[in-house]
Design an enzyme around this catalytic site. Structure first.
Site, PDB file in Angstrom:
ATOM      1  N   ARG A 181       0.847  -1.200   0.000  1.00 45.72           N
ATOM      2  CA  ARG A 181       0.000   0.000   0.000  1.00 45.72           C
ATOM      3  C   ARG A 181       0.877   1.242   0.000  1.00 45.72           C
ATOM      4  NH1 ARG A 181      -4.752  -1.794   4.360  1.00 45.72           N
ATOM      5  NH2 ARG A 181      -5.193  -3.813   3.353  1.00 45.72           N
TER       6      ARG A 181
ATOM      7  N   GLU B 176      -6.024  -1.211  15.831  1.00 45.43           N
ATOM      8  CA  GLU B 176      -6.635  -2.165  14.893  1.00 45.43           C
ATOM      9  C   GLU B 176      -5.651  -3.242  14.447  1.00 45.43           C
ATOM     10  OE1 GLU B 176      -7.855  -2.538  10.276  1.00 45.43           O
ATOM     11  OE2 GLU B 176      -7.812  -0.509  11.116  1.00 45.43           O
TER      12      GLU B 176
ATOM     13  N   ARG C  76       2.321   1.038  10.307  1.00 46.78           N
ATOM     14  CA  ARG C  76       1.793   1.424   8.996  1.00 46.78           C
ATOM     15  C   ARG C  76       2.939   1.426   7.988  1.00 46.78           C
ATOM     16  NH1 ARG C  76      -3.015   3.800   7.772  1.00 46.78           N
ATOM     17  NH2 ARG C  76      -3.375   4.271   9.961  1.00 46.78           N
TER      18      ARG C  76
ATOM     19  N   SER D 269      -9.905  -6.162  10.445  1.00 44.88           N
ATOM     20  CA  SER D 269     -11.148  -5.515  10.041  1.00 44.88           C
ATOM     21  C   SER D 269     -11.972  -6.561   9.300  1.00 44.88           C
ATOM     22  CB  SER D 269     -10.848  -4.322   9.129  1.00 44.88           C
ATOM     23  OG  SER D 269     -11.996  -3.540   8.922  1.00 44.88           O
TER      24      SER D 269
END
Length: 434
Positions: free
Chosen positions: A270, A357, A285, A360
């Site tokens: 990503r 998190e 991240r 999900s």
């Protein structure tokens, strides 16, 4: 993609429901496209057809009464028929252009939130459903995963920057093995205990696959593109959801084959466009990370029970690892583009003194299936759209982070959770570098 019949029936209601997730549906533009569509359709499929039939009947009557093709009246009617055919062809071209406009418009419209989803603008309106485990109290100063990994001499961000750039990592020794062990452990649990079929899929996908899951066209800037001079570009997968869900693109499966449950371990890529300044320290991240993904395809009436089961499957991994977490029901404004309902699992990170998190889990209802034309057939009945679901079971890197922080010792060492010891060749402790 939303059901066009629902939009045609009550575009204002759809706009109201979409507004709950912060999306402004352009009702005026949609209704203008619909008015043009109706006009073309009536002219093409009704008026022109009736006129051509009338002229054809008149020509037939004239010929039956002895008039030949050189007769002026017959010739005039034939010219009229030819003109109608030319108009029909032009209308067909207009129809195709209009359909492309409508399709492009709908591709940018998110899914409708399920009626059980709480309204809200952002994560502050998410609802805590449950908690599991009690965060551990430490009698020493807690280190974060970066300090721990570097203290072990097995987490090297500087090397990753040299090799590639920022927001990548290099793991070595027991830490690299722990990362591998986690993925293998997750796969074993999901296949042996939860009934998923393991699949290995490509890490590069075409644009059709990304459109099918809702990543394109809206989120192209978040993807890593791979241009090819002699063919269409490919994209590195942002998650295994994309290739795994697309296994059923343009397919019709038998109802008896459902539910279909797949699990895949892949790297994910990503670009994280627009996220600079957030979680740039460490592994939270990154541009490249591993994930074990759960994907289900089910009958529509079974999808919400499947969402609860899939989420519970992901929770099982956290429980077996002894990691405290909480389950959150996302509000309408915090859900992903394609989701109708989402649960987030948030693991406790001692160094941040908060939950973050780690999974999900979403039900997309027929939103993705409609884009992909993924369907099932019951007996001799008409094919129906599947409902698709997926969730992380779990994000491997973030699980590693959680283990480092929750299982740290005062000397900087890290204990191995009992369920992972067999995957570590009997190693129970990662010692700090001397």
């Amino acid at each position: 993609m939303l059901d066009i019949q629902l939009l045609r029936k009550d575009a204002a209601l759809v706009a109201k429901r979409l507004a709950a997730r912060g999306f402004a549906f352009d009702t005026t533009y949609f209704e203008a496209l619909e008015a043009e569509r109706k006009s073309i359709q009536i002219r093409k499929d009704q008026e022109l057809k009736a006129e051509k039939n009338r002229i054809s009947k008149m020509i037939g009557q004239l010929r039956a009464s002895g008039h030949g093709t050189d007769d002026p009246e017959v010739g005039d009617l034939m010219k009229q028929s030819l003109g109608l055919s030319t108009e029909e062809k032009a209308l067909e071209e207009q129809w195709l252009i209009l359909q492309a406009k409508l399709n492009d418009f709908l591709m940018g419209v998110p899914n409708l939130p399920h009626e059980s989803v709480a309204p809200g603008e952002d994560e502050t309106a998410n609802i805590e459903v449950s908690r599991w485990g009690t965060p551990k109290s430490f009698d020493f100063t807690v280190r974060d995963h970066v300090d721990l990994g570097e203290g072990l001499g097995q987490l090297d961000f500087a090397a990753a920057v040299k090799i590639t750039g920022s927001r990548f990592s290099v793991m070595k020794g027991s830490l690299a093995r722990l990362h591998r062990a986690l993925a293998q452990f997750m796969l074993d649990v999901h296949t042996a205990e939860h009934g998923y079929t393991e699949v290995y899929v490509p890490y590069l996908v075409n644009a059709d696959s990304l459109r099918g899951t809702g990543n394109l066209p809206k989120f192209e800037e978040d993807l890593f593109q791979v241009p090819r001079p002699d063919s269409d570009k490919l994209y590195l997968i942002p998650t295994a959801e994309v290739p795994v869900t697309n296994l059923l693109r343009d397919e019709i499966v038998a109802a008896e084959a459902l539910p279909l449950k797949f699990v895949a371990h892949t790297p994910c890529f990503r670009s994280e466009a627009g996220s600079y300044g957030r979680d740039t320290r460490g592994m939270i991240r990154q541009h490249q990370f591993d994930k074990v993904e759960l994907v289900q395809m089910v009958k529509p009436e079974d999808s919400y029970a499947a969402l609860e089961a899939l989420t519970a499957n992901a929770e099982t991994i956290l429980q077996k690892l002894g990691l405290p977490y909480r389950k959150m029901a996302l509000c309408s404004g915090d859900m992903g583009f394609s989701s109708a309902k989402t649960y987030d699992l948030e693991v406790w990170l001692p160094a941040q003194n908060t939950y973050r998190e780690i999974s999900s889990c979403s039900n997309f209802e027929a939103f993705q299936a409609r884009r992909m034309q993924a369907r099932f057939r019951s007996g001799q009945g008409k094919p129906e759209l599947l409902h698709t679901l997926n969730g992380s079971g779990l994000a491997v890197g973030r699980t590693l982070v959680a283990i480092l922080e929750n299982y740290q010792r005062a000397d900087g060492g890290v204990e191995i959770p009992a369920v992972l010891v067999p995957y570590m060749g009997g190693v129970k402790l990662i010692e700090p570098a001397r």
